[in-house]
Every structure is written in C-alpha cells, then in structure tokens.
Design a protein around this motif. Structure first.
Motif, PDB file in Angstrom:
ATOM      1  N   GLY A   1      55.726  50.772  45.286  1.00 38.47           N
ATOM      2  CA  GLY A   1      56.835  51.429  45.336  1.00 38.47           C
ATOM      3  C   GLY A   1      56.531  53.080  45.577  1.00 38.47           C
ATOM      4  O   GLY A   1      57.245  54.107  45.337  1.00 38.47           O
ATOM      5  N   CYS A   2      55.215  53.457  46.032  1.00 39.91           N
ATOM      6  CA  CYS A   2      54.716  54.840  46.108  1.00 39.91           C
ATOM      7  C   CYS A   2      54.401  55.036  47.803  1.00 39.91           C
ATOM      8  O   CYS A   2      53.675  56.243  47.881  1.00 39.91           O
ATOM      9  CB  CYS A   2      53.604  55.074  45.300  1.00 39.91           C
ATOM     10  N   SER A   3      54.371  54.177  48.601  1.00 37.89           N
ATOM     11  CA  SER A   3      54.266  54.367  50.093  1.00 37.89           C
ATOM     12  C   SER A   3      54.851  55.719  50.731  1.00 37.89           C
ATOM     13  O   SER A   3      54.229  56.390  51.395  1.00 37.89           O
ATOM     14  CB  SER A   3      54.832  53.178  50.930  1.00 37.89           C
ATOM     15  N   SER A   4      56.142  56.003  50.176  1.00 40.34           N
ATOM     16  CA  SER A   4      56.544  57.304  50.877  1.00 40.34           C
ATOM     17  C   SER A   4      56.021  58.523  50.097  1.00 40.34           C
ATOM     18  O   SER A   4      56.146  59.575  50.743  1.00 40.34           O
ATOM     19  CB  SER A   4      58.140  57.246  50.378  1.00 40.34           C
ATOM     20  N   LYS A   5      55.218  58.329  49.065  1.00 39.70           N
ATOM     21  CA  LYS A   5      54.829  59.629  48.352  1.00 39.70           C
ATOM     22  C   LYS A   5      53.298  60.031  48.982  1.00 39.70           C
ATOM     23  O   LYS A   5      52.864  61.239  48.692  1.00 39.70           O
ATOM     24  CB  LYS A   5      54.383  59.321  46.891  1.00 39.70           C
ATOM     25  N   VAL A   6      52.636  59.188  49.745  1.00 38.36           N
ATOM     26  CA  VAL A   6      51.241  59.298  50.055  1.00 38.36           C
ATOM     27  C   VAL A   6      51.344  59.580  51.752  1.00 38.36           C
ATOM     28  O   VAL A   6      51.929  58.578  52.317  1.00 38.36           O
ATOM     29  CB  VAL A   6      50.330  58.393  49.859  1.00 38.36           C
ATOM     30  N   SER A   7      51.012  60.745  52.238  1.00 32.38           N
ATOM     31  CA  SER A   7      51.010  61.069  53.580  1.00 32.38           C
ATOM     32  C   SER A   7      50.278  59.970  54.587  1.00 32.38           C
ATOM     33  O   SER A   7      49.221  59.695  53.915  1.00 32.38           O
ATOM     34  CB  SER A   7      50.732  62.352  53.930  1.00 32.38           C
ATOM     35  N   PRO A   8      50.450  59.890  55.466  1.00 32.27           N
ATOM     36  CA  PRO A   8      50.030  58.818  56.450  1.00 32.27           C
ATOM     37  C   PRO A   8      48.419  59.514  56.817  1.00 32.27           C
ATOM     38  O   PRO A   8      47.579  59.015  57.037  1.00 32.27           O
ATOM     39  CB  PRO A   8      50.624  58.658  57.631  1.00 32.27           C
ATOM     40  N   GLN A   9      48.419  60.670  56.870  1.00 35.81           N
ATOM     41  CA  GLN A   9      47.195  61.375  57.380  1.00 35.81           C
ATOM     42  C   GLN A   9      46.079  61.228  56.071  1.00 35.81           C
ATOM     43  O   GLN A   9      45.025  61.025  56.400  1.00 35.81           O
ATOM     44  CB  GLN A   9      47.592  62.870  57.559  1.00 35.81           C
ATOM     45  N   LEU A  10      46.505  61.230  54.836  1.00 39.97           N
ATOM     46  CA  LEU A  10      45.602  61.247  53.750  1.00 39.97           C
ATOM     47  C   LEU A  10      45.231  59.839  53.957  1.00 39.97           C
ATOM     48  O   LEU A  10      43.965  59.551  53.592  1.00 39.97           O
ATOM     49  CB  LEU A  10      46.466  61.526  52.451  1.00 39.97           C
ATOM     50  N   LEU A  11      46.058  58.868  53.991  1.00 39.92           N
ATOM     51  CA  LEU A  11      45.807  57.373  54.141  1.00 39.92           C
ATOM     52  C   LEU A  11      44.623  57.019  55.305  1.00 39.92           C
ATOM     53  O   LEU A  11      43.806  56.382  55.190  1.00 39.92           O
ATOM     54  CB  LEU A  11      46.805  56.325  54.456  1.00 39.92           C
ATOM     55  N   GLU A  12      44.984  57.788  56.459  1.00 41.62           N
ATOM     56  CA  GLU A  12      43.937  57.809  57.559  1.00 41.62           C
ATOM     57  C   GLU A  12      42.776  58.153  57.295  1.00 41.62           C
ATOM     58  O   GLU A  12      41.517  57.572  57.590  1.00 41.62           O
ATOM     59  CB  GLU A  12      44.641  58.273  58.710  1.00 41.62           C
ATOM     60  N   ARG A  13      42.620  59.507  56.474  1.00 38.79           N
ATOM     61  CA  ARG A  13      41.259  59.778  56.227  1.00 38.79           C
ATOM     62  C   ARG A  13      40.549  59.088  55.361  1.00 38.79           C
ATOM     63  O   ARG A  13      39.552  58.885  55.559  1.00 38.79           O
ATOM     64  CB  ARG A  13      41.523  61.255  55.605  1.00 38.79           C
ATOM     65  N   TYR A  14      41.279  58.668  54.420  1.00 42.15           N
ATOM     66  CA  TYR A  14      40.847  57.516  53.413  1.00 42.15           C
ATOM     67  C   TYR A  14      40.001  56.320  54.162  1.00 42.15           C
ATOM     68  O   TYR A  14      38.906  55.900  53.777  1.00 42.15           O
ATOM     69  CB  TYR A  14      41.661  56.942  52.275  1.00 42.15           C
ATOM     70  N   ALA A  15      41.133  55.963  54.781  1.00 46.62           N
ATOM     71  CA  ALA A  15      40.512  54.488  55.630  1.00 46.62           C
ATOM     72  C   ALA A  15      39.309  54.803  56.675  1.00 46.62           C
ATOM     73  O   ALA A  15      38.480  53.948  56.817  1.00 46.62           O
ATOM     74  CB  ALA A  15      41.554  54.047  56.479  1.00 46.62           C
ATOM     75  N   MET A  16      39.332  56.077  57.185  1.00 45.08           N
ATOM     76  CA  MET A  16      38.202  56.203  58.102  1.00 45.08           C
ATOM     77  C   MET A  16      36.762  56.366  57.497  1.00 45.08           C
ATOM     78  O   MET A  16      35.922  56.092  57.665  1.00 45.08           O
ATOM     79  CB  MET A  16      38.727  57.492  58.930  1.00 45.08           C
ATOM     80  N   CYS A  17      37.099  57.323  56.164  1.00 39.80           N
ATOM     81  CA  CYS A  17      35.863  57.379  55.560  1.00 39.80           C
ATOM     82  C   CYS A  17      35.400  56.271  54.819  1.00 39.80           C
ATOM     83  O   CYS A  17      33.981  55.969  54.876  1.00 39.80           O
ATOM     84  CB  CYS A  17      36.141  58.485  54.533  1.00 39.80           C
ATOM     85  N   SER A  18      36.083  55.489  54.285  1.00 39.74           N
ATOM     86  CA  SER A  18      35.644  54.024  53.856  1.00 39.74           C
ATOM     87  C   SER A  18      35.025  53.156  55.062  1.00 39.74           C
ATOM     88  O   SER A  18      33.868  52.468  54.704  1.00 39.74           O
ATOM     89  CB  SER A  18      36.962  53.299  53.179  1.00 39.74           C
TER      90      SER A  18
END
Length: 183
Positions: free
Chosen positions: A86-103
């Motif tokens: 239930g927290c998908s709307s609280k985390v920005s897609p840009q933050l997710l993209e940066r995390y995914a790219m670094c990982s």
C-alpha cells in the motif's frame, strides 16, 4: 577562523540522510505515542485498477554485449512489492528508477568481475592492477543501498501495519547468483 554559521567554502550544515531516523507510525502507536503528538495514520484503502507507472526504456536497454539490462525487472518487482503493502503512491517513480538502475549496474559489474577476474592489465605498463569493475561495482552497490534505505524509510513512515513479507532488496543477492548460473 571561520565558524560553522558562516558556511564558508560550502562546509558544515546538515547532510542528507544524517541524524536519527523517524520512528514508524505503527511503532509509535504500539508504544503509546511517547511524544504525545497526534499521530497521522494513513489508512490506505485497497485501490482497484492502479497501474504501475511505465518505466523508461533505458531500464531495459540492450547492452553492448547484446544482453538486456535487468533494471526493468528490478523496478517492476519493487513497485509490485510497494503496491502490495500500500505504499506505491508514496514513492516517486524516479526514485524507483534510480534504485533499479544502480542495482542492475551493480549486478552487471559483478558479472564482469566473474567473467574477467579480479585483475586487469594497466593500459600503458601492462602490469597487473585490480579490475576497475570492482570499484565501479562497489560505488553502484553503495548508491543502491542508499536509495533502498530512502525507499524503505518512506515505507516505514507511512505503513500503519507490520509486514513480514520479503522485500525486493533481500532478493538482490539471489538475482546475482541466478545471473551467474545464466538463468
């Protein structure tokens, strides 16, 4: 001698991420709200039809060796986990993209280290030197951990219930091991 309040040369002041982390709302409620302030508990309803924001194409770009970058998969797994709790709307897609790219880049560096070894040749002297992929991988891993901590802090601050489900960050090592096996 300049003081901290002068901030000469860009030194001093609060650093991002420094200091004590906020306590989770669920933990405050469980402990009887020791601070005494009104708790803002978000009761996030089950929302039907919420779709994952489309990740940018560079997260699944074809790499020089012909393989596909795994960042799109990491992005999708992380967003699905956030949506589930239930927290998908609280985390920005840009933050997710940066995390995914670094990982994904960290995994890529680990694969290159496995393929090429820990040593490399110096371009001019031809003497053995440590592989540059080791330090590059360490930098990407550190960035991924910092970004994950940022994501998890948002989850911790906004979840009113405890969750025992596995988080995507816990599966990064397993993903790395699967990549080694070629799966």
């Amino acid at each position: 001698m300049p003081t901290k309040s002068n901030n000469i040369g860009g030194r001093g002041g609060a650093r991002p991420g420094a200091g004590r982390k906020k306590t989770a709302v669920s933990e405050k409620a469980k402990n009887g709200n020791p601070g005494g302030r009104k708790l803002e508990v978000l009761n996030i309803p089950e929302v039907e039809g919420v779709e994952m924001p489309k990740p940018h194409d560079f997260l699944s770009a074809e790499q020089r060796d012909g393989s596909e970058l795994q960042a799109h998969e990491i992005y999708t797994e992380t967003w699905n986990w956030l949506n589930k709790i239930g927290c998908s709307s609280k985390v920005s897609p840009q933050l997710l993209e940066r995390y995914a790219m670094c990982s994904a880049r960290w995994i890529q560096c680990e694969e290159m280290t496995n393929k090429l070894g820990f040593l490399s040749k110096h371009p001019t002297t031809q003497k053995p030197i440590p592989s540059p992929f080791i330090n590059i991988g360490i930098n990407y891993m550190n960035q991924a951990v910092r970004l994950w901590n940022e994501i998890f802090q948002i989850v911790k601050e906004n979840c009113s219930t405890d969750y025992d489900d596995a988080a995507p960050q816990n599966d990064l090592m397993e993903r790395l091991l699967r990549a080694r096996e070629g799966k």
